[in-house]
Design an enzyme around this catalytic site. Structure first.
Site, PDB file in Angstrom:
ATOM      1  N   ASN A 108      32.444 -15.474  69.191  1.00 16.12           N
ATOM      2  CA  ASN A 108      32.370 -14.533  70.309  1.00 16.12           C
ATOM      3  C   ASN A 108      31.060 -13.781  70.151  1.00 16.12           C
ATOM      4  O   ASN A 108      30.909 -12.953  69.256  1.00 16.12           O
ATOM      5  CB  ASN A 108      33.564 -13.569  70.294  1.00 16.12           C
ATOM      6  CG  ASN A 108      33.487 -12.545  71.421  1.00 16.12           C
ATOM      7  OD1 ASN A 108      32.426 -12.009  71.723  1.00 16.12           O
ATOM      8  ND2 ASN A 108      34.625 -12.233  72.030  1.00 16.12           N
ATOM      9  N   GLU A 163      32.670 -14.846  75.495  1.00 15.77           N
ATOM     10  CA  GLU A 163      32.175 -13.570  76.005  1.00 15.77           C
ATOM     11  C   GLU A 163      30.662 -13.631  76.197  1.00 15.77           C
ATOM     12  O   GLU A 163      29.919 -12.747  75.750  1.00 15.77           O
ATOM     13  CB  GLU A 163      32.592 -12.408  75.099  1.00 15.77           C
ATOM     14  CG  GLU A 163      32.787 -11.132  75.883  1.00 15.77           C
ATOM     15  CD  GLU A 163      33.394  -9.978  75.095  1.00 15.77           C
ATOM     16  OE1 GLU A 163      33.389  -8.866  75.650  1.00 15.77           O
ATOM     17  OE2 GLU A 163      33.872 -10.180  73.964  1.00 15.77           O
ATOM     18  N   TYR A 211      38.670 -18.139  75.632  1.00 16.25           N
ATOM     19  CA  TYR A 211      38.545 -16.703  75.425  1.00 16.25           C
ATOM     20  C   TYR A 211      39.785 -16.059  76.049  1.00 16.25           C
ATOM     21  O   TYR A 211      39.837 -15.798  77.246  1.00 16.25           O
ATOM     22  CB  TYR A 211      37.258 -16.175  76.063  1.00 16.25           C
ATOM     23  CG  TYR A 211      37.083 -14.671  75.966  1.00 16.25           C
ATOM     24  CD1 TYR A 211      37.365 -13.986  74.788  1.00 16.25           C
ATOM     25  CD2 TYR A 211      36.623 -13.932  77.057  1.00 16.25           C
ATOM     26  CE1 TYR A 211      37.200 -12.614  74.699  1.00 16.25           C
ATOM     27  CE2 TYR A 211      36.452 -12.555  76.981  1.00 16.25           C
ATOM     28  CZ  TYR A 211      36.747 -11.910  75.802  1.00 16.25           C
ATOM     29  OH  TYR A 211      36.594 -10.536  75.715  1.00 16.25           O
ATOM     30  N   ASP A 249      38.032 -17.273  70.696  1.00 15.62           N
ATOM     31  CA  ASP A 249      38.533 -15.929  70.448  1.00 15.62           C
ATOM     32  C   ASP A 249      39.890 -15.854  71.146  1.00 15.62           C
ATOM     33  O   ASP A 249      39.969 -15.640  72.352  1.00 15.62           O
ATOM     34  CB  ASP A 249      37.562 -14.895  71.001  1.00 15.62           C
ATOM     35  CG  ASP A 249      38.052 -13.466  70.821  1.00 15.62           C
ATOM     36  OD1 ASP A 249      39.123 -13.279  70.216  1.00 15.62           O
ATOM     37  OD2 ASP A 249      37.361 -12.540  71.302  1.00 15.62           O
ATOM     38  N   ASN A 292      42.128 -13.663  70.375  1.00 11.54           N
ATOM     39  CA  ASN A 292      42.451 -12.238  70.426  1.00 11.54           C
ATOM     40  C   ASN A 292      43.815 -11.887  69.841  1.00 11.54           C
ATOM     41  O   ASN A 292      44.417 -10.877  70.219  1.00 11.54           O
ATOM     42  CB  ASN A 292      42.324 -11.713  71.861  1.00 11.54           C
ATOM     43  CG  ASN A 292      40.989 -11.026  72.095  1.00 11.54           C
ATOM     44  OD1 ASN A 292      40.562 -10.199  71.293  1.00 11.54           O
ATOM     45  ND2 ASN A 292      40.316 -11.380  73.182  1.00 11.54           N
ATOM     46  N   ASP A 334      30.574  -8.072  67.215  1.00  8.83           N
ATOM     47  CA  ASP A 334      31.600  -7.570  66.304  1.00  8.83           C
ATOM     48  C   ASP A 334      32.451  -8.708  65.732  1.00  8.83           C
ATOM     49  O   ASP A 334      33.346  -8.460  64.929  1.00  8.83           O
ATOM     50  CB  ASP A 334      32.478  -6.507  66.972  1.00  8.83           C
ATOM     51  CG  ASP A 334      32.942  -6.870  68.369  1.00  8.83           C
ATOM     52  OD1 ASP A 334      32.585  -7.957  68.864  1.00  8.83           O
ATOM     53  OD2 ASP A 334      33.665  -6.061  68.987  1.00  8.83           O
ATOM     54  N   HIS A 335      32.160  -9.941  66.132  1.00  6.54           N
ATOM     55  CA  HIS A 335      32.823 -11.124  65.597  1.00  6.54           C
ATOM     56  C   HIS A 335      31.866 -11.909  64.699  1.00  6.54           C
ATOM     57  O   HIS A 335      30.648 -11.885  64.892  1.00  6.54           O
ATOM     58  CB  HIS A 335      33.263 -12.062  66.722  1.00  6.54           C
ATOM     59  CG  HIS A 335      34.338 -11.515  67.603  1.00  6.54           C
ATOM     60  ND1 HIS A 335      35.641 -11.954  67.550  1.00  6.54           N
ATOM     61  CD2 HIS A 335      34.294 -10.573  68.581  1.00  6.54           C
ATOM     62  CE1 HIS A 335      36.358 -11.308  68.454  1.00  6.54           C
ATOM     63  NE2 HIS A 335      35.567 -10.463  69.096  1.00  6.54           N
TER      64      HIS A 335
END
Length: 262
Positions: free
Chosen positions: A9, A36, A107, A150, A152, A252-253
């Site tokens: 991501n 993303e 995603y 991702d 999540n 942040d991934h």
């Protein structure tokens, strides 16, 4: 044929074009799945990727949000894109390699902050998205396929820094874990990362909110590599490139890798 695949991501492929190129140059996966991307397809900066040998791409994009892309050094052809839960979002793209392997790049919606669909529409959308993924895999059993992205959700207790403290936090609630498990079971998917790295804490995401993410180490494993049973035993060498979370102006991934001998 042996090939290495990575999923990441990137949190804006245009903003972090240099980081994508750094990964391609230093780690050289044969296939890189991005989520993303936050870009229309025609605005994805493919020229720099092509100069590094990644001349093939399939993608779905939208301005400022969502977006998925598969970059490859290996020839591939698009193999579909689904709009699960009818959200109208660019959250899935599939590609087929010349060896017949289909790669699905997902995603999954993040789900907002409150784990209650009655007060949080986004949480309901996340559950509905997973339900439709599950139903599709029930109806059309996947074969010779890899699913990455991702998703999540951090499903295992050791996929989060504190199982007890995150039980009511979106991404680790029992209902999300149940939905993801049903989706995985419907396709017979094997969690390749945990097949290779079965023990211990394992994270692929660390919040931007932490002043020192590395020292705090309050991570979650939100990014996944799955494979169908017919090719799962061909997978090995799974790893998470934690160092990428510490690159300048990072996502942040962190990228997740696996190699397949097929």
């Amino acid at each position: 044929m042996s090939f290495t695949l990575a999923t990441w991501n990137i949190n804006s492929v245009r903003l972090r074009k240099g980081l994508v190129e750094k990964l391609l140059n230093e780690e050289a996966p044969d296939v890189l799945c991005l989520q993303e991307c936050k870009s229309p397809v025609d605005k994805i900066p493919t020229e720099g990727f092509a100069e590094l040998g990644y001349t093939h791409m399939v993608a779905r994009g939208e301005k400022g949000y969502n977006g998925v892309a598969i970059l490859s050094r290996l020839p591939l052809e698009e193999a579909g894109a689904e709009d699960f839960a009818g959200l109208g979002h660019a959250r899935h793209i599939a590609a087929r390699l010349e060896n017949g392997v289909t790669v699905h790049n997902f995603y999954v919606p993040a789900g907002g902050d409150v784990p209650d669909r009655e007060v949080n529409v986004k949480f309901g959308q996340k559950l509905d998205y997973l339900t439709e993924m599950r139903d599709r895999f029930h109806a059309e059993k996947p074969e010779k396929s890899i699913l990455v992205g991702d998703l999540n959700i951090a499903p295992r207790e050791d996929d989060v820094w504190s199982h007890k403290q995150l039980l009511k936090v979106v991404s680790h609630t029992p209902i999300e874990v149940e939905h993801l498990g049903q989706t995985q079971e419907a396709g017979g998917w094997v969690d390749i990362t945990r097949k290779d790295l079965p023990e211990g804490q394992l994270y692929s995401w660390w919040s931007y909110r932490a002043r020192d993410w590395d020292a705090a180490d309050k991570g979650r494993r939100l990014d996944h590599v799955w494979a169908t049973p017919d090719i799962a035993n061909a997978a090995h060498s799974s790893r998470i490139l934690r160092a990428a979370r510490g690159w300048e102006k990072p996502s942040d991934h962190a990228p997740v890798f696996a190699t397949f001998d097929l």
